[in-house]
Design an enzyme around this catalytic site. Structure first.
Site, PDB file in Angstrom:
ATOM      1  N   HIS A  68       0.814  -1.224   0.000  1.00  0.00           N
ATOM      2  CA  HIS A  68       0.000   0.000   0.000  1.00  0.00           C
ATOM      3  C   HIS A  68       0.844   1.269   0.000  1.00  0.00           C
ATOM      4  CE1 HIS A  68       0.992  -0.097   4.274  1.00  0.00           C
ATOM      5  NE2 HIS A  68       0.647   1.176   4.316  1.00  0.00           N
TER       6      HIS A  68
HETATM    7  C1  UD1 Z   1      -1.994   5.145   6.147  1.00  0.00           C
HETATM    8  C2  UD1 Z   1      -0.671   5.594   6.730  1.00  0.00           C
HETATM    9  C3  UD1 Z   1       0.343   4.471   6.639  1.00  0.00           C
HETATM   10  C4  UD1 Z   1      -0.204   3.204   7.256  1.00  0.00           C
HETATM   11  C5  UD1 Z   1      -1.539   2.861   6.598  1.00  0.00           C
HETATM   12  C6  UD1 Z   1      -2.167   1.618   7.174  1.00  0.00           C
HETATM   13  C7  UD1 Z   1      -0.188   8.005   6.489  1.00  0.00           C
HETATM   14  C8  UD1 Z   1       0.658   9.008   5.806  1.00  0.00           C
HETATM   15  N1  UD1 Z   1      -0.119   6.742   6.032  1.00  0.00           N
HETATM   16  O1  UD1 Z   1      -1.774   4.890   4.760  1.00  0.00           O
HETATM   17  O2  UD1 Z   1       1.513   4.850   7.345  1.00  0.00           O
HETATM   18  O3  UD1 Z   1       0.717   2.159   7.061  1.00  0.00           O
HETATM   19  O4  UD1 Z   1      -2.435   3.964   6.781  1.00  0.00           O
HETATM   20  O5  UD1 Z   1      -3.227   1.177   6.346  1.00  0.00           O
HETATM   21  O6  UD1 Z   1      -0.899   8.346   7.398  1.00  0.00           O
HETATM   22  N2  UD1 Z   1      -8.874   4.941   1.649  1.00  0.00           N
HETATM   23  C9  UD1 Z   1     -10.129   4.374   1.551  1.00  0.00           C
HETATM   24  N3  UD1 Z   1     -10.742   4.047   2.727  1.00  0.00           N
HETATM   25  C10 UD1 Z   1     -10.198   4.264   3.926  1.00  0.00           C
HETATM   26  C11 UD1 Z   1      -8.932   4.867   3.997  1.00  0.00           C
HETATM   27  C12 UD1 Z   1      -8.282   5.181   2.848  1.00  0.00           C
HETATM   28  O7  UD1 Z   1     -10.658   4.147   0.486  1.00  0.00           O
HETATM   29  O8  UD1 Z   1     -10.837   3.918   4.955  1.00  0.00           O
HETATM   30  C13 UD1 Z   1      -8.182   5.258   0.388  1.00  0.00           C
HETATM   31  C14 UD1 Z   1      -8.403   6.658  -0.072  1.00  0.00           C
HETATM   32  O9  UD1 Z   1      -8.462   6.658  -1.461  1.00  0.00           O
HETATM   33  C15 UD1 Z   1      -7.160   7.378   0.354  1.00  0.00           C
HETATM   34  C16 UD1 Z   1      -6.110   6.281   0.266  1.00  0.00           C
HETATM   35  O10 UD1 Z   1      -6.797   5.079   0.576  1.00  0.00           O
HETATM   36  O11 UD1 Z   1      -6.873   8.484  -0.405  1.00  0.00           O
HETATM   37  C17 UD1 Z   1      -4.971   6.450   1.225  1.00  0.00           C
HETATM   38  O12 UD1 Z   1      -5.448   6.549   2.566  1.00  0.00           O
HETATM   39  P1  UD1 Z   1      -4.568   7.323   3.656  1.00  0.00           P
HETATM   40  O13 UD1 Z   1      -5.203   7.262   4.981  1.00  0.00           O
HETATM   41  O14 UD1 Z   1      -4.194   8.673   3.169  1.00  0.00           O
HETATM   42  O15 UD1 Z   1      -3.213   6.501   3.684  1.00  0.00           O
HETATM   43  P2  UD1 Z   1      -2.959   4.941   3.719  1.00  0.00           P
HETATM   44  O16 UD1 Z   1      -2.385   4.569   2.405  1.00  0.00           O
HETATM   45  O17 UD1 Z   1      -4.118   4.166   4.248  1.00  0.00           O
END
Ligand code: UD1
Length: 381
Positions: free
Chosen positions: A217
Protein backbone atom coordinates in the site's frame (compact mmCIF):
# COMPACT_ATOMS: atom_id res chain seq x y z
CA UNK A 1 -18.89 14.83 15.53
CA UNK A 2 -20.41 12.86 18.40
CA UNK A 3 -20.62 14.07 21.97
CA UNK A 4 -18.31 12.58 24.63
CA UNK A 5 -19.60 9.47 26.35
CA UNK A 6 -17.10 9.92 29.16
CA UNK A 7 -17.27 12.82 31.59
CA UNK A 8 -14.12 13.88 33.38
CA UNK A 9 -14.04 13.59 37.13
CA UNK A 10 -12.13 16.44 38.75
CA UNK A 11 -9.73 14.22 40.67
CA UNK A 12 -8.18 12.01 38.07
CA UNK A 13 -6.04 13.29 35.23
CA UNK A 14 -7.62 13.05 31.80
CA UNK A 15 -5.93 11.34 28.88
CA UNK A 16 -7.12 11.68 25.30
CA UNK A 17 -6.19 8.79 23.00
CA UNK A 18 -5.95 10.03 19.41
CA UNK A 19 -6.42 7.26 16.84
CA UNK A 20 -7.15 7.46 13.15
CA UNK A 21 -5.82 4.62 11.07
CA UNK A 22 -5.83 0.83 11.28
CA UNK A 23 -2.41 0.38 12.91
CA UNK A 24 -3.23 2.96 15.59
CA UNK A 25 -6.15 0.87 16.82
CA UNK A 26 -4.00 -2.22 17.25
CA UNK A 27 -1.31 -0.33 19.19
CA UNK A 28 -3.58 1.72 21.44
CA UNK A 29 -6.26 -0.88 22.36
CA UNK A 30 -4.10 -2.62 25.01
CA UNK A 31 -3.02 0.72 26.50
CA UNK A 32 -6.64 1.81 26.99
CA UNK A 33 -7.32 -1.51 28.65
CA UNK A 34 -4.24 -1.38 30.88
CA UNK A 35 -4.98 2.19 31.98
CA UNK A 36 -8.58 1.25 32.70
CA UNK A 37 -7.32 -1.42 35.08
CA UNK A 38 -5.29 1.16 37.02
CA UNK A 39 -8.39 3.36 37.49
CA UNK A 40 -6.03 6.36 37.56
CA UNK A 41 -7.23 8.25 34.45
CA UNK A 42 -10.39 9.54 32.84
CA UNK A 43 -9.98 8.17 29.35
CA UNK A 44 -11.36 9.75 26.20
CA UNK A 45 -10.96 8.23 22.75
CA UNK A 46 -10.93 10.44 19.64
CA UNK A 47 -11.13 8.73 16.23
CA UNK A 48 -10.05 11.15 13.52
CA UNK A 49 -11.70 9.17 10.71
CA UNK A 50 -8.52 8.99 8.58
CA UNK A 51 -9.56 5.38 7.97
CA UNK A 52 -13.31 5.07 7.57
CA UNK A 53 -13.98 1.91 5.50
CA UNK A 54 -15.52 -0.78 7.69
CA UNK A 55 -12.69 -3.17 6.82
CA UNK A 56 -10.01 -0.69 7.91
CA UNK A 57 -11.82 0.76 10.90
CA UNK A 58 -15.07 -0.60 12.42
CA UNK A 59 -14.29 -4.28 11.88
CA UNK A 60 -10.79 -3.88 13.28
CA UNK A 61 -12.09 -1.98 16.31
CA UNK A 62 -14.68 -4.72 16.89
CA UNK A 63 -12.08 -7.49 16.74
CA UNK A 64 -9.96 -5.61 19.27
CA UNK A 65 -12.96 -4.93 21.53
CA UNK A 66 -11.92 -1.28 21.42
CA UNK A 67 -14.29 1.01 23.36
CA UNK A 68 -16.50 3.11 21.06
CA UNK A 69 -14.83 6.47 20.37
CA UNK A 70 -16.12 9.42 22.39
CA UNK A 71 -15.55 11.67 19.38
CA UNK A 72 -15.42 10.89 15.67
CA UNK A 73 -13.92 13.66 13.55
CA UNK A 74 -14.75 12.19 10.14
CA UNK A 75 -11.82 13.81 8.31
CA UNK A 76 -11.61 11.14 5.61
CA UNK A 77 -9.10 11.02 2.77
CA UNK A 78 -7.32 13.79 0.94
CA UNK A 79 -3.89 15.09 0.03
CA UNK A 80 -1.42 15.10 2.93
CA UNK A 81 -1.66 18.80 3.72
CA UNK A 82 -5.42 18.81 3.61
CA UNK A 83 -5.86 15.65 5.67
CA UNK A 84 -3.33 16.78 8.28
CA UNK A 85 -4.87 20.25 8.48
CA UNK A 86 -8.41 18.88 8.87
CA UNK A 87 -7.32 16.70 11.79
CA UNK A 88 -5.36 19.57 13.33
CA UNK A 89 -8.33 21.94 13.28
CA UNK A 90 -10.94 19.43 14.43
CA UNK A 91 -8.73 17.95 17.16
CA UNK A 92 -7.86 21.40 18.53
CA UNK A 93 -11.54 22.02 18.97
CA UNK A 94 -11.87 18.86 21.09
CA UNK A 95 -8.82 19.75 23.16
CA UNK A 96 -10.19 23.20 23.95
CA UNK A 97 -13.36 21.53 25.13
CA UNK A 98 -11.85 18.64 27.10
CA UNK A 99 -8.60 20.23 28.35
CA UNK A 100 -6.86 16.93 29.00
CA UNK A 101 -3.62 16.52 30.93
CA UNK A 102 -2.07 14.42 28.20
CA UNK A 103 -2.71 13.27 24.64
CA UNK A 104 -1.50 9.83 23.60
CA UNK A 105 -0.65 9.41 19.92
CA UNK A 106 0.70 6.26 18.29
CA UNK A 107 2.87 5.36 15.35
CA UNK A 108 3.50 7.53 12.33
CA UNK A 109 0.33 8.27 10.38
CA UNK A 110 -0.90 11.74 9.43
CA UNK A 111 -3.35 11.73 12.35
CA UNK A 112 -0.44 11.12 14.74
CA UNK A 113 1.40 14.23 13.64
CA UNK A 114 -1.69 16.43 13.46
CA UNK A 115 -2.93 15.49 16.94
CA UNK A 116 0.52 15.90 18.49
CA UNK A 117 0.81 19.35 16.90
CA UNK A 118 -2.60 20.47 18.12
CA UNK A 119 -1.77 19.37 21.67
CA UNK A 120 1.70 20.83 21.61
CA UNK A 121 0.45 24.27 20.51
CA UNK A 122 -1.99 24.27 23.43
CA UNK A 123 0.83 23.20 25.78
CA UNK A 124 -0.82 19.91 26.52
CA UNK A 125 1.64 17.08 27.17
CA UNK A 126 2.08 14.57 24.35
CA UNK A 127 2.92 10.90 24.89
CA UNK A 128 4.12 9.09 21.77
CA UNK A 129 3.69 5.35 21.59
CA UNK A 130 6.23 3.70 19.25
CA UNK A 131 8.63 6.64 19.44
CA UNK A 132 12.15 6.66 18.01
CA UNK A 133 11.77 4.51 14.88
CA UNK A 134 13.81 5.83 11.96
CA UNK A 135 14.09 4.67 8.36
CA UNK A 136 16.24 7.72 7.47
CA UNK A 137 14.20 7.84 4.27
CA UNK A 138 12.76 11.32 4.16
CA UNK A 139 10.67 10.47 1.09
CA UNK A 140 8.35 8.44 3.34
CA UNK A 141 5.51 10.51 4.81
CA UNK A 142 5.73 8.30 7.89
CA UNK A 143 9.35 9.35 8.55
CA UNK A 144 8.35 13.01 8.52
CA UNK A 145 5.47 12.24 10.88
CA UNK A 146 7.68 10.27 13.28
CA UNK A 147 10.51 12.76 13.55
CA UNK A 148 8.22 15.74 14.10
CA UNK A 149 5.97 13.90 16.55
CA UNK A 150 8.95 12.79 18.63
CA UNK A 151 10.26 16.36 18.71
CA UNK A 152 6.96 17.52 20.25
CA UNK A 153 6.57 14.66 22.72
CA UNK A 154 7.07 14.87 26.46
CA UNK A 155 6.87 11.12 27.04
CA UNK A 156 8.44 8.85 24.42
CA UNK A 157 7.43 5.20 24.75
CA UNK A 158 9.76 3.00 22.69
CA UNK A 159 9.46 -0.59 21.50
CA UNK A 160 13.05 -1.54 20.70
CA UNK A 161 16.50 -0.65 22.02
CA UNK A 162 17.75 1.28 18.97
CA UNK A 163 14.99 3.87 19.43
CA UNK A 164 16.85 5.42 22.38
CA UNK A 165 20.00 5.83 20.26
CA UNK A 166 17.98 7.43 17.47
CA UNK A 167 16.33 9.87 19.86
CA UNK A 168 19.45 10.83 21.79
CA UNK A 169 21.28 11.42 18.49
CA UNK A 170 18.58 14.00 17.72
CA UNK A 171 19.11 15.74 21.06
CA UNK A 172 16.04 14.41 22.84
CA UNK A 173 16.45 14.20 26.61
CA UNK A 174 16.87 10.49 27.47
CA UNK A 175 14.90 11.05 30.68
CA UNK A 176 11.80 11.41 28.52
CA UNK A 177 12.35 8.05 26.83
CA UNK A 178 10.87 4.86 28.28
CA UNK A 179 11.52 1.45 26.74
CA UNK A 180 8.23 -0.35 27.35
CA UNK A 181 8.09 -2.86 24.46
CA UNK A 182 5.63 -3.40 21.65
CA UNK A 183 1.94 -2.97 22.40
CA UNK A 184 1.07 -4.26 18.90
CA UNK A 185 2.34 -7.61 20.12
CA UNK A 186 0.12 -7.34 23.22
CA UNK A 187 -2.89 -7.22 20.85
CA UNK A 188 -1.47 -10.09 18.83
CA UNK A 189 -0.98 -12.35 21.86
CA UNK A 190 -4.43 -11.50 23.14
CA UNK A 191 -6.07 -12.48 19.85
CA UNK A 192 -3.73 -15.23 18.66
CA UNK A 193 -5.79 -18.15 19.98
CA UNK A 194 -8.97 -16.94 18.31
CA UNK A 195 -7.13 -16.18 15.08
CA UNK A 196 -5.54 -19.64 15.02
CA UNK A 197 -8.89 -21.33 15.61
CA UNK A 198 -10.40 -19.34 12.76
CA UNK A 199 -8.00 -20.79 10.12
CA UNK A 200 -9.06 -18.12 7.62
CA UNK A 201 -7.03 -19.75 4.82
CA UNK A 202 -9.68 -22.51 4.66
CA UNK A 203 -12.13 -19.87 3.35
CA UNK A 204 -9.86 -19.63 0.30
CA UNK A 205 -9.52 -23.41 -0.13
CA UNK A 206 -5.91 -23.34 1.03
CA UNK A 207 -3.79 -25.38 3.43
CA UNK A 208 -1.45 -24.35 6.20
CA UNK A 209 1.94 -23.03 4.96
CA UNK A 210 1.31 -23.58 1.26
CA UNK A 211 0.59 -19.98 0.27
CA UNK A 212 2.23 -16.57 0.16
CA UNK A 213 0.35 -13.69 1.77
CA UNK A 214 0.96 -10.33 0.07
CA UNK A 215 0.21 -6.71 0.98
CA UNK A 216 1.23 -3.49 -0.76
CA UNK A 217 0.00 0.00 0.00
CA UNK A 218 3.00 2.35 0.22
CA UNK A 219 2.82 5.31 -2.17
CA UNK A 220 6.41 4.55 -3.28
CA UNK A 221 5.24 1.16 -4.55
CA UNK A 222 1.71 1.70 -5.77
CA UNK A 223 1.41 5.29 -6.98
CA UNK A 224 3.86 4.97 -9.91
CA UNK A 225 2.09 2.97 -12.68
CA UNK A 226 5.36 1.55 -14.09
CA UNK A 227 6.52 0.27 -10.72
CA UNK A 228 3.07 -1.08 -9.96
CA UNK A 229 3.01 -2.94 -13.30
CA UNK A 230 6.39 -4.52 -12.47
CA UNK A 231 5.10 -5.64 -9.08
CA UNK A 232 2.00 -7.09 -10.76
CA UNK A 233 4.18 -9.04 -13.23
CA UNK A 234 6.23 -10.44 -10.36
CA UNK A 235 3.13 -11.47 -8.39
CA UNK A 236 1.69 -13.28 -11.42
CA UNK A 237 5.02 -15.10 -11.83
CA UNK A 238 5.05 -15.95 -8.11
CA UNK A 239 1.54 -17.39 -8.33
CA UNK A 240 2.81 -19.98 -10.84
CA UNK A 241 4.85 -21.48 -7.99
CA UNK A 242 2.54 -21.03 -4.98
CA UNK A 243 -0.95 -19.72 -4.25
CA UNK A 244 -0.84 -15.98 -3.61
CA UNK A 245 -3.43 -14.29 -1.37
CA UNK A 246 -3.53 -10.51 -1.72
CA UNK A 247 -5.89 -8.48 0.52
CA UNK A 248 -5.91 -5.25 -1.48
CA UNK A 249 -5.79 -1.94 0.42
CA UNK A 250 -8.28 0.66 -0.96
CA UNK A 251 -5.47 2.92 -2.16
CA UNK A 252 -3.85 0.02 -4.04
CA UNK A 253 -7.17 -1.16 -5.44
CA UNK A 254 -7.84 2.31 -6.86
CA UNK A 255 -4.41 2.41 -8.57
CA UNK A 256 -4.77 -1.15 -9.89
CA UNK A 257 -8.24 -0.44 -11.22
CA UNK A 258 -7.02 2.75 -12.96
CA UNK A 259 -4.26 0.89 -14.80
CA UNK A 260 -6.25 -2.26 -15.62
CA UNK A 261 -3.79 -4.29 -13.54
CA UNK A 262 -6.46 -5.59 -11.18
CA UNK A 263 -8.01 -7.71 -13.92
CA UNK A 264 -4.52 -8.78 -15.04
CA UNK A 265 -3.66 -9.96 -11.51
CA UNK A 266 -6.91 -11.88 -11.19
CA UNK A 267 -6.53 -13.52 -14.60
CA UNK A 268 -2.94 -14.33 -13.67
CA UNK A 269 -4.16 -16.40 -10.72
CA UNK A 270 -3.49 -14.01 -7.84
CA UNK A 271 -6.32 -14.19 -5.30
CA UNK A 272 -7.17 -10.51 -4.84
CA UNK A 273 -9.52 -10.09 -1.88
CA UNK A 274 -10.90 -7.14 0.07
CA UNK A 275 -8.93 -6.01 3.11
CA UNK A 276 -9.76 -8.31 6.02
CA UNK A 277 -10.31 -7.32 9.65
CA UNK A 278 -7.76 -7.88 12.40
CA UNK A 279 -8.50 -11.46 13.47
CA UNK A 280 -8.79 -12.73 9.90
CA UNK A 281 -5.56 -11.05 8.90
CA UNK A 282 -3.73 -12.50 11.90
CA UNK A 283 -5.17 -15.86 10.95
CA UNK A 284 -3.93 -15.50 7.35
CA UNK A 285 -0.48 -14.58 8.68
CA UNK A 286 -0.45 -17.61 10.97
CA UNK A 287 -1.26 -19.90 8.04
CA UNK A 288 1.15 -18.38 5.52
CA UNK A 289 4.33 -20.09 4.33
CA UNK A 290 5.73 -16.63 3.61
CA UNK A 291 4.63 -13.01 3.65
CA UNK A 292 5.61 -10.33 1.13
CA UNK A 293 4.80 -6.81 2.30
CA UNK A 294 5.71 -3.14 2.36
CA UNK A 295 3.89 -2.57 5.67
CA UNK A 296 5.61 -1.58 8.89
CA UNK A 297 3.43 -3.45 11.37
CA UNK A 298 3.39 -6.71 9.44
CA UNK A 299 7.18 -6.94 9.75
CA UNK A 300 6.61 -6.96 13.50
CA UNK A 301 3.65 -9.33 13.59
CA UNK A 302 5.33 -11.83 11.27
CA UNK A 303 8.44 -11.76 13.45
CA UNK A 304 6.44 -12.31 16.61
CA UNK A 305 4.72 -15.28 14.95
CA UNK A 306 7.95 -16.56 13.35
CA UNK A 307 6.59 -16.54 9.80
CA UNK A 308 9.11 -15.71 7.05
CA UNK A 309 8.59 -12.10 6.04
CA UNK A 310 10.04 -10.49 2.91
CA UNK A 311 9.81 -6.72 3.09
CA UNK A 312 9.75 -5.12 -0.32
CA UNK A 313 11.55 -1.94 0.64
CA UNK A 314 15.18 -0.78 0.54
CA UNK A 315 15.11 0.17 4.24
CA UNK A 316 13.23 -0.45 7.43
CA UNK A 317 12.67 1.60 10.55
CA UNK A 318 12.32 -1.71 12.38
CA UNK A 319 15.81 -3.30 12.23
CA UNK A 320 15.09 -5.39 15.31
CA UNK A 321 12.78 -7.53 13.16
CA UNK A 322 15.79 -8.43 11.02
CA UNK A 323 18.37 -8.94 13.78
CA UNK A 324 15.99 -10.80 16.11
CA UNK A 325 12.98 -11.75 13.97
CA UNK A 326 12.00 -13.48 10.74
CA UNK A 327 12.03 -10.38 8.54
CA UNK A 328 14.40 -9.68 5.65
CA UNK A 329 14.71 -6.73 3.33
CA UNK A 330 14.27 -7.45 -0.37
CA UNK A 331 15.52 -4.12 -1.68
CA UNK A 332 13.47 -2.60 -4.44
CA UNK A 333 13.85 -4.86 -7.48
CA UNK A 334 10.34 -6.25 -8.19
CA UNK A 335 11.85 -9.35 -9.84
CA UNK A 336 12.87 -10.52 -6.35
CA UNK A 337 9.20 -10.95 -5.43
CA UNK A 338 8.80 -13.80 -7.90
CA UNK A 339 11.63 -15.74 -6.17
CA UNK A 340 9.89 -16.00 -2.79
CA UNK A 341 8.79 -19.51 -1.84
CA UNK A 342 6.64 -20.64 1.09
CA UNK A 343 8.57 -22.32 3.87
CA UNK A 344 7.32 -25.73 5.01
CA UNK A 345 9.07 -25.35 8.37
CA UNK A 346 6.99 -24.70 11.43
CA UNK A 347 7.22 -21.02 12.37
CA UNK A 348 9.58 -20.23 15.25
CA UNK A 349 8.27 -17.23 17.17
CA UNK A 350 10.99 -14.70 17.95
CA UNK A 351 11.89 -13.45 21.39
CA UNK A 352 12.52 -9.74 20.95
CA UNK A 353 13.06 -8.25 24.42
CA UNK A 354 9.85 -6.78 25.86
CA UNK A 355 7.69 -8.04 22.98
CA UNK A 356 6.10 -10.20 25.60
CA UNK A 357 2.44 -9.19 25.66
CA UNK A 358 2.92 -6.87 28.65
CA UNK A 359 4.11 -3.67 27.00
CA UNK A 360 0.85 -1.82 27.60
CA UNK A 361 1.08 -2.54 31.31
CA UNK A 362 4.53 -0.92 31.36
CA UNK A 363 3.31 2.02 29.26
CA UNK A 364 0.41 2.52 31.67
CA UNK A 365 2.87 2.43 34.57
CA UNK A 366 4.94 5.21 32.99
CA UNK A 367 1.86 7.36 32.32
CA UNK A 368 0.45 6.88 35.81
CA UNK A 369 3.78 7.74 37.45
CA UNK A 370 4.22 10.82 35.29
CA UNK A 371 0.76 12.31 35.39
CA UNK A 372 -0.34 11.37 38.86
CA UNK A 373 2.71 13.14 40.24
CA UNK A 374 1.87 16.28 38.19
CA UNK A 375 -1.27 16.87 40.21
CA UNK A 376 -0.35 16.57 43.90
CA UNK A 377 -2.78 19.31 44.96
CA UNK A 378 -5.75 17.76 43.12
CA UNK A 379 -4.86 14.28 44.28
CA UNK A 380 -4.84 15.42 47.90
CA UNK A 381 -8.16 17.29 47.56
C1 UD1 B 1 -1.99 5.14 6.15
C2 UD1 B 1 -0.67 5.59 6.73
C3 UD1 B 1 0.34 4.47 6.64
C4 UD1 B 1 -0.20 3.20 7.26
C5 UD1 B 1 -1.54 2.86 6.60
C6 UD1 B 1 -2.17 1.62 7.17
C7 UD1 B 1 -0.19 8.00 6.49
C8 UD1 B 1 0.66 9.01 5.81
N1 UD1 B 1 -0.12 6.74 6.03
O1 UD1 B 1 -1.77 4.89 4.76
O2 UD1 B 1 1.51 4.85 7.35
O3 UD1 B 1 0.72 2.16 7.06
O4 UD1 B 1 -2.44 3.96 6.78
O5 UD1 B 1 -3.23 1.18 6.35
O6 UD1 B 1 -0.90 8.35 7.40
N2 UD1 B 1 -8.87 4.94 1.65
C9 UD1 B 1 -10.13 4.37 1.55
N3 UD1 B 1 -10.74 4.05 2.73
C10 UD1 B 1 -10.20 4.26 3.93
C11 UD1 B 1 -8.93 4.87 4.00
C12 UD1 B 1 -8.28 5.18 2.85
O7 UD1 B 1 -10.66 4.15 0.49
O8 UD1 B 1 -10.84 3.92 4.95
C13 UD1 B 1 -8.18 5.26 0.39
C14 UD1 B 1 -8.40 6.66 -0.07
O9 UD1 B 1 -8.46 6.66 -1.46
C15 UD1 B 1 -7.16 7.38 0.35
C16 UD1 B 1 -6.11 6.28 0.27
O10 UD1 B 1 -6.80 5.08 0.58
O11 UD1 B 1 -6.87 8.48 -0.40
C17 UD1 B 1 -4.97 6.45 1.22
O12 UD1 B 1 -5.45 6.55 2.57
P1 UD1 B 1 -4.57 7.32 3.66
O13 UD1 B 1 -5.20 7.26 4.98
O14 UD1 B 1 -4.19 8.67 3.17
O15 UD1 B 1 -3.21 6.50 3.68
P2 UD1 B 1 -2.96 4.94 3.72
O16 UD1 B 1 -2.39 4.57 2.41
O17 UD1 B 1 -4.12 4.17 4.25
Amino acid sequence: MTQPATTASSRRPTIVHAVGARPNFVKVAPVVEALERTGEFNQIVVHTGQHYDAKLSDDVLADLEFPPPDYFLGVGSGPHGQQTAKVLAAFEHILLDVRPDVVLVAGDVNSTLACALAASKLQIAVAHLEAGLRSRDWSMPEEVNRVLTDRMSDVLLTHSPEALDNLTAEGIDPDRVHYVGNTMIDSLRRCEGRARARAAFCDHGLHQSEYVLVTFHRPGNVDDPCRLAQIVNALIELSRHAPVVFPVHPRTRARLADSGDLARLQMGGVRCIDPVAYLDFLSLQLGAGAIVTDSGGIQEEASALGVDCYTFRPNTERPVTITHGSNRLMGDDPAEIARVRPSRWDPTPCAIPLWDGRAAERAAGVLVARFRSRQPAEAAA
